[in-house]
Scaffold this active site. Structure first.
Site, PDB file in Angstrom:
ATOM      1  CE1 TYR A 144     -14.910   5.543 -45.723  1.00 37.27           C
ATOM      2  CE2 TYR A 144     -14.442   3.195 -45.841  1.00 37.27           C
ATOM      3  CZ  TYR A 144     -14.078   4.472 -45.454  1.00 37.27           C
ATOM      4  OH  TYR A 144     -12.889   4.675 -44.797  1.00 37.27           O
ATOM      5  CG  ASP A 239     -15.733   0.567 -53.625  1.00 40.54           C
ATOM      6  OD1 ASP A 239     -15.291  -0.577 -53.407  1.00 40.54           O
ATOM      7  OD2 ASP A 239     -15.541   1.535 -52.868  1.00 40.54           O
ATOM      8  CE  LYS A 267     -13.916  -3.664 -45.993  1.00 40.80           C
ATOM      9  NZ  LYS A 267     -14.556  -2.487 -46.536  1.00 40.80           N
TER      10      LYS A 267
HETATM   11  C1  LIG Z   1     -13.861  -1.075 -46.721  1.00 40.92           C
HETATM   12  C2  LIG Z   1     -14.196  -0.333 -47.956  1.00 40.92           C
HETATM   13  C3  LIG Z   1     -13.293   0.514 -48.605  1.00 40.92           C
HETATM   14  C4  LIG Z   1     -11.975   0.902 -47.986  1.00 40.92           C
HETATM   15  O1  LIG Z   1     -11.135  -0.168 -47.827  1.00 40.92           O
HETATM   16  P1  LIG Z   1      -9.970  -0.070 -46.698  1.00 40.92           P
HETATM   17  O2  LIG Z   1      -9.178  -1.302 -46.937  1.00 40.92           O
HETATM   18  O3  LIG Z   1     -10.662  -0.004 -45.394  1.00 40.92           O
HETATM   19  O4  LIG Z   1      -9.203   1.169 -46.999  1.00 40.92           O
HETATM   20  C5  LIG Z   1     -13.634   1.032 -49.835  1.00 40.92           C
HETATM   21  N1  LIG Z   1     -14.826   0.759 -50.398  1.00 40.92           N
HETATM   22  C6  LIG Z   1     -15.729  -0.038 -49.805  1.00 40.92           C
HETATM   23  C7  LIG Z   1     -17.011  -0.333 -50.497  1.00 40.92           C
HETATM   24  C8  LIG Z   1     -15.456  -0.581 -48.549  1.00 40.92           C
HETATM   25  O5  LIG Z   1     -16.391  -1.304 -47.923  1.00 40.92           O
END
Ligand SMILES: *Cc1c(COP(=O)(O)O)cnc(C)c1O
Length: 431
Positions: A144, A239, A267
């Site tokens: 994601y 990511d 995060k």
């Molecule tokens: C949570 C998440 C995102 C998106 O971050 P948001 O602050 O919710 O927009 C992107 N990449 C990864 C791996 C994530 O876990």
């Protein structure tokens, strides 16, 4: 507001907020029932509006490395708020944060702050297209990268949970520029890049997948992506929105020895306030406005409160803190294994540092197809049994459990003893 039960509150919220939530997984569709409405949190515990306490393994989806209302973070945010909450102008904290991040993650020479992980991914994709003059990107199934249009060809955890492979509203021509590859399949990635590389701006990957449950990279997978993107002239974007500052001081790239072209952060970076970031070498980041032509901006980017929370969180993330996290996570993992074994429930527990997922299957989970093969009935039964015993797990079988430095021995013991009974209830469900 008069005293309401969780169910009353949620019913009322559904009138004023779509689905009663501001992010879909919070609605408990994957597990059924009504979510507890959280009134407050302290350390590893939260309390709902009915006054019930839970040990929290959501921890704001990993943002809270030190748990809820961590003293130094609260103090830093208070102090920052007293000086002004937003300037829309440069301020000292953002440089301190950029330098702290750079010191931890050497592949990041320059860091641009944004307000979410979604924004970080979206901006880095634009930058990669501009830098390479190529249109396509590749992602991995079950990973994601937020909900920007280009990334919604990759079914995220929220979407997977809701069973929507592609969201309405995302134009087919946008989604068609995103290729979705199977995670941990180095050969497929190599074949793809050897054939299509010249049109691929970037490959995005979660170096430890956390959005289909915890799925660590097979040996050689990340190395192949590094080698083949370099050969194809495509950028490798790690990511690290979850893994950054969690699986090691310098994230997954330190742990696995992979140097990406660009890194996405979020995060933990905001320490529980809204912040994201993307970084890499000056050669790439200098393409951003105002130095270069690639437009990217944000009214609240580098927000002083978020920067104060993030900086304090990182300063408290010492090697002792990581060692303590590792001890708690090891104890939780082995306790859960023993509890599952004594209830004769087949399960696979996958863990990387303080990220852990318990899959109801007897096989290892290496990709999204494997994850989807797990028993949702058993997960649901286990989840609700744990909830009744005061343990708040992420409400989906496709999520990581997050530990914080506030999850100490007593909380882990309590969790394991609840799990012993919860496994009995799960065992009554068909696999
Ligand atoms: C949570 C998440 C995102 C998106 O971050 P948001 O602050 O919710 O927009 C992107 N990449 C990864 C791996 C994530 O876990």
């Amino acid at each position: 507001m008069p005293l309401l039960s969780n169910a009353e509150w949620f019913e009322r919220a559904r009138g004023a907020i779509p689905g009663g939530v501001n992010s879909p997984v919070r609605a408990y569709r994957a597990v059924g029932g009504t979510p507890p409405v959280i009134a407050r949190g302290e350390g590893c515990r939260v309390r709902d509006i009915e006054g019930r306490d839970y040990i929290d393994y959501v921890c704001s989806w990993g943002a809270l490395l030190h748990g809820h209302a961590h003293g130094p973070v609260v103090a830093a945010v208070r102090e920052a708020a007293g000086r002004g909450t937003s300037f829309g102008a440069p301020h000292p904290g953002e440089l301190e944060l950029a330098e702290e991040v750079r010191a931890r993650i050497p592949s990041i020479e320059q860091l641009r702050l944004v307000s979410s992980g979604t924004e970080a991914a979206m901006s880095a994709i634009r930058l990669s297209r501009a830098a390479t003059d190529r249109p396509r990107i590749a992602v991995f199934e079950g990973c994601y990268h937020g909900h920007s249009d280009s990334c919604l060809a990759a079914a995220g955890s929220g979407l997977a949970t809701l069973g929507l492979p592609l969201s309405p509203g995302v134009l087919p021509e946008v989604a068609s520029r995103t290729t979705v590859l199977p995670y941990n399949d180095a050969n497929r990635a190599r074949e793809f890049l050897r054939a299509e590389g010249p049109s691929v701006a970037a490959v995005l990957v979660e170096p430890v997948a956390g959005n289909m449950g915890v799925v660590p990279p097979d040996p050689g997978f990340l190395e192949t992506l590094r080698e083949e993107t370099r050969r194809a002239g495509s950028l490798l974007i790690l990511d690290e929105v979850i893994t950054g500052f969690r699986v090691a001081r310098g994230g997954a790239q330190e742990r696995f020895g992979i140097g990406p072209d660009l890194t996405l952060l979020g995060k933990i970076l905001g320490g529980g306030l809204p912040a994201g970031g993307f970084g890499g070498p000056h050669r790439l980041l200098s393409l951003l406005a105002p130095e270069g032509p690639v437009y990217q901006a944000g009214t609240l980017s580098g927000n002083p409160l978020a920067v104060a929370a993030g900086l304090t969180t990182l300063r408290e993330a010492t090697s002792q803190a990581y060692a303590a996290l590792e001890r708690s996570a090891t104890a939780l993992e082995s306790g859960l294994r023993a509890a599952a074994a004594s209830a004769s429930v087949p399960c696979t527990i996958q863990r990387c540092a303080s990220l852990l997922t318990l899959f109801f299957t007897d096989r290892p989970v290496r990709n999204f197809q494997d994850a989807k093969g797990c028993s949702t009935g058993r997960f649901r039964a286990f989840f609700h049994a744990m909830l009744r015993k005061g343990i708040l797990l992420p409400p989906s079988p496709y999520e990581a459990w997050f530990l914080s430095t506030a999850h100490r021995e007593e909380a882990i013991r309590e969790t394991i003893s609840a799990a012993r009974e919860a496994f009995q209830e799960a065992a009554a469900q068909p696999l």
